[in-house]
Design a protein around this motif. Structure first.
Motif, PDB file in Angstrom:
ATOM      1  N   LYS A 134       0.833  -1.208   0.000  1.00 34.31           N
ATOM      2  CA  LYS A 134       0.000   0.000   0.000  1.00 34.31           C
ATOM      3  C   LYS A 134       0.870   1.262   0.000  1.00 34.31           C
ATOM      4  N   LEU A 135       1.969   1.228   0.754  1.00 33.53           N
ATOM      5  CA  LEU A 135       2.864   2.385   0.804  1.00 33.53           C
ATOM      6  C   LEU A 135       3.481   2.675  -0.559  1.00 33.53           C
ATOM      7  N   GLU A 140       3.890   5.695  -5.507  1.00 32.05           N
ATOM      8  CA  GLU A 140       3.883   5.666  -6.970  1.00 32.05           C
ATOM      9  C   GLU A 140       2.802   6.592  -7.531  1.00 32.05           C
ATOM     10  N   ALA A 141       1.612   6.537  -6.941  1.00 29.09           N
ATOM     11  CA  ALA A 141       0.507   7.380  -7.409  1.00 29.09           C
ATOM     12  C   ALA A 141       0.831   8.863  -7.232  1.00 29.09           C
ATOM     13  N   LEU A 142       1.441   9.216  -6.108  1.00 30.10           N
ATOM     14  CA  LEU A 142       1.817  10.611  -5.866  1.00 30.10           C
ATOM     15  C   LEU A 142       2.830  11.104  -6.895  1.00 30.10           C
ATOM     16  N   GLU A 146       2.173  14.106  -9.529  1.00 29.17           N
ATOM     17  CA  GLU A 146       2.792  15.415  -9.329  1.00 29.17           C
ATOM     18  C   GLU A 146       4.152  15.592 -10.000  1.00 29.17           C
ATOM     19  N   LEU A 147       4.789  14.481 -10.402  1.00 28.20           N
ATOM     20  CA  LEU A 147       6.156  14.603 -10.928  1.00 28.20           C
ATOM     21  C   LEU A 147       6.367  13.807 -12.217  1.00 28.20           C
ATOM     22  N   SER A 148       5.307  13.509 -12.930  1.00 29.54           N
ATOM     23  CA  SER A 148       5.420  12.632 -14.098  1.00 29.54           C
ATOM     24  C   SER A 148       6.302  13.213 -15.199  1.00 29.54           C
ATOM     25  N   PRO A 156       9.437  -2.330 -11.185  1.00 30.36           N
ATOM     26  CA  PRO A 156       8.244  -2.989 -11.730  1.00 30.36           C
ATOM     27  C   PRO A 156       6.956  -2.365 -11.197  1.00 30.36           C
ATOM     28  N   PRO A 157       5.962  -2.150 -12.062  1.00 30.11           N
ATOM     29  CA  PRO A 157       4.746  -1.445 -11.645  1.00 30.11           C
ATOM     30  C   PRO A 157       3.845  -2.235 -10.698  1.00 30.11           C
TER      31      PRO A 157
END
Length: 224
Positions: A134-135, A140-142, A146-148, A156-157
Motif C-alpha cells: 500500500k505504501l 507511486e501514485a503521488l 505530481e512529478l510525471s 516494476p509497476p
C-alpha cells in the motif's frame, strides 16, 4: 522473481539453487523450505535493522544436513559437539544447520539484531508486507500525479513484483540531489547515472512520510 518456479526449473536439470536475499529478508514473505530452495544468504544490516556490522544469515535446506562431502567452509562451531575437544583430523559435521557455523558469533551485534527480530515477530511479516504494498502504491501514485514530467519510476509497476523500494530516474540532472534531500530530512540513495532509490519501510514509515517526501522532492526539482 518467482523463486519457486526458478527452483523447480533448476532442479529439473539437476542444478542446485541458491539466492542472494540481501534486499528480500525483512522485506517480503519467504518460504524457502516449502519452495525447495537449496540455500540462501542475506545480510542483517538492511531491512532487518541490525545496524552496521550486523551478522548475516544463511538458509540450508534440511535435505543437505548431515552430508560430509558437501563443499563448504568448515570450522570449530560446526563440528560434532560430542568429540569437538578431541581434535580429530576428520571434520564431523553436526546434523543440523549449525554445521555451517565457523567461529564465535559477535554477541553485541547479535543482541541488536535479536531486538529487531522480536519486533518483526510481533508485527508479523504478512501484515508488514500488506502495508508495504500500500505504501509503494501510494508513493507511486503521488509521483505519477505530481512529478510525471520530471521522474520516471523504473521499478516494476506491480506491487507484488517489488519490495518496498522504488527506483526513480531523473529526467533532467540535478547536482547533489541526495544531499539536497538529506538537508531537508530525507534519507535516500543514489545510483549513477540518474537514479534515486527510496524505500518507505512498513515497520517505521507512514503514508504521511510518502506525501512529505514527494512534496520535498517536488520543491527541489522546481527550484533547480
Amino acid at each position: 522473481f518467482d523463486m519457486k518456479a526458478i527452483t523447480n526449473k533448476a532442479h529439473d536439470h539437476n542444478c542446485l539453487v541458491g539466492f542472494d536475499l540481501a534486499h528480500a529478508t525483512g522485506n517480503i514473505g519467504l518460504k524457502l523450505h516449502d519452495w525447495g530452495v537449496d540455500f540462501a544468504a542475506w545480510c542483517g544490516y538492511k531491512y532487518l535493522n541490525g545496524g552496521p556490522g550486523a551478522p548475516s544469515g544463511v538458509f540450508i535446506h534440511e535435505r543437505h544436513l548431515g552430508l560430509k562431502d558437501i563443499p563448504r567452509f568448515e570450522g570449530w562451531w560446526g563440528h560434532d559437539k560430542a568429540n569437538r575437544f578431541d581434535m580429530p583430523e576428520e571434520f564431523m559435521p553436526l546434523e543440523t544447520v549449525e554445521a555451517w557455523q565457523l567461529s564465535n558469533p559477535p554477541i553485541l551485534s547479535m543482541a541488536a539484531l535479536l531486538a529487531s527480530l522480536k519486533i518483526f515477530h510481533e508485527a508479523g511479516i504478512s501484515q508488514l508486507r500488506e502495508k508495504s504494498e500500500k505504501l509503494t502504491s501510494y508513493l507511486e501514485a503521488l509521483i505519477k500525479s505530481e512529478l510525471s514530467n520530471q521522474i520516471e519510476i523504473i521499478t516494476p509497476p506491480s506491487p507484488q513484483s517489488r519490495g518496498c523500494q522504488l527506483s526513480l530516474r531523473l529526467l533532467q540532472p540535478v547536482e547533489d540531489i541526495t544531499k539536497l534531500l538529506h538537508d531537508r530530512g530525507v534519507i535516500s540513495d543514489w545510483r549513477e547515472p540518474d537514479v534515486i532509490r527510496v524505500a518507505p519501510v512498513p515497520l517505521y514509515n507512514s503514508f504521511k512520510d510518502c506525501y512529505t517526501f514527494v512534496q520535498i522532492l517536488k520543491s527541489i526539482l522546481n527550484e533547480c
